[in-house]
Design a protein around this motif. Structure first.
Motif, PDB file in Angstrom:
ATOM      1  N   UNK A 224       0.888  -1.227  -0.038  1.00 23.37           N
ATOM      2  CA  UNK A 224       0.036  -0.082   0.026  1.00 23.37           C
ATOM      3  C   UNK A 224       0.892   1.459   0.046  1.00 23.37           C
ATOM      4  N   UNK A 225       1.934   1.408   0.870  1.00 21.22           N
ATOM      5  CA  UNK A 225       2.730   2.618   0.889  1.00 21.22           C
ATOM      6  C   UNK A 225       3.599   2.605  -0.455  1.00 21.22           C
TER       7      UNK A 225
ATOM      8  N   UNK B  71       4.438   5.576  -5.433  1.00 21.31           N
ATOM      9  CA  UNK B  71       4.351   5.678  -6.625  1.00 21.31           C
ATOM     10  C   UNK B  71       3.425   6.600  -7.271  1.00 21.31           C
ATOM     11  N   UNK B  72       2.289   6.849  -6.528  1.00 17.04           N
ATOM     12  CA  UNK B  72       1.174   7.638  -6.918  1.00 17.04           C
ATOM     13  C   UNK B  72       1.851   9.304  -6.719  1.00 17.04           C
TER      14      UNK B  72
ATOM     15  N   UNK C 215       2.500  12.247  -9.036  1.00 18.67           N
ATOM     16  CA  UNK C 215       1.911  13.619  -8.858  1.00 18.67           C
ATOM     17  C   UNK C 215       3.182  14.578  -8.759  1.00 18.67           C
ATOM     18  N   UNK C 216       4.189  14.275  -8.138  1.00 18.78           N
ATOM     19  CA  UNK C 216       5.182  15.054  -7.817  1.00 18.78           C
ATOM     20  C   UNK C 216       5.872  15.245  -9.372  1.00 18.78           C
ATOM     21  N   UNK C 217       5.720  14.113 -10.311  1.00 16.74           N
ATOM     22  CA  UNK C 217       6.328  14.427 -11.858  1.00 16.74           C
ATOM     23  C   UNK C 217       5.235  15.572 -12.462  1.00 16.74           C
TER      24      UNK C 217
END
Length: 167
Positions: A129-130, A135-136, A140-142
Motif C-alpha cells: 500500500x505504501x 508511486x502515486x 503527482x510530483x512529476x
C-alpha cells in the motif's frame, strides 16, 4: 519283585513235587510236566514283559533325553531373542521419547510461524500500500514538476518578451 515271588513259588512247587512223589501221591509225570510247562510259559511271559518294560523304559529315557536337549536349545533361542529385542526396545523407546519431545517443541514453533506469517502478510500488505502511495505521489510530483517547469518556462518567455520589448 514278581520274579522273586515266581522263583519262590517254583522252588516250593519243586519241593512239593519232589515230596509228593516220595510220598507216593498220585501226581503223575504228566501233571508235573504240565506244571513245569506252565511255569516255563509263565517265566517266558514274565521275561517278555520284563524285556518290553526295559524297551519302553529305554524309549522313555531316549525321549526324555531328546526333550531335555530340545529344552536346552529352546532356552538358548529364547535368550537370543530376548537379547535381540532388548536393545531394539531401548532404542525404540528412546526414539519415541525424542519424537514426543520434538513434537512438544514443534507445536509452539508452528504457532510462532503462523503468527509471523500473519505479521509478514500484514507487513507486506502495508508495504505494498505504501509503495503504491509512493508511486502515486511520485507520479503527482512529476506532474507538478512538469507543470511548474511549464509555468516557469512560460513566465521566462513572458519576461524574455518583456525584455525584448524594452530594448
Amino acid at each position: 519283585m514278581q520274579n522273586q515271588q515266581l522263583q519262590t513259588l517254583m522252588q516250593g512247587g519243586q519241593q512239593m513235587s519232589g515230596s509228593l512223589s516220595f510220598n507216593g501221591n498220585n501226581i503223575s509225570k504228566e501233571d508235573e510236566e504240565m506244571s513245569k510247562s506252565a511255569l516255563s510259559s509263565f517265566r517266558a511271559k514274565e521275561e517278555e514283559i520284563e524285556k518290553k518294560k526295559l524297551e519302553v523304559k529305554e524309549k522313555v529315557q531316549a525321549q526324555l533325553g531328546r526333550i531335555e536337549e530340545e529344552t536346552r536349545r529352546l532356552v538358548i533361542i529364547r535368550e537370543e531373542l530376548e537379547a535381540l529385542s532388548d536393545p531394539m526396545k531401548k532404542e525404540v523407546s528412546t526414539v519415541r521419547k525424542r519424537i514426543d519431545i520434538v513434537n512438544k517443541e514443534l507445536k509452539p514453533l508452528g504457532q510462532i510461524c503462523q503468527k509471523k506469517e500473519r505479521e509478514y502478510k500484514e507487513a507486506l500488505e502495508l508495504f505494498n500500500e505504501k509503495h503504491k502511495e509512493k508511486v502515486n505521489l511520485i507520479s503527482r510530483l512529476m506532474e507538478l514538476v512538469g507543470e511548474s517547469e511549464k509555468m516557469r518556462m512560460k513566465k521566462l518567455e513572458e519576461l524574455n518578451k518583456s525584455i525584448e520589448t524594452i530594448q
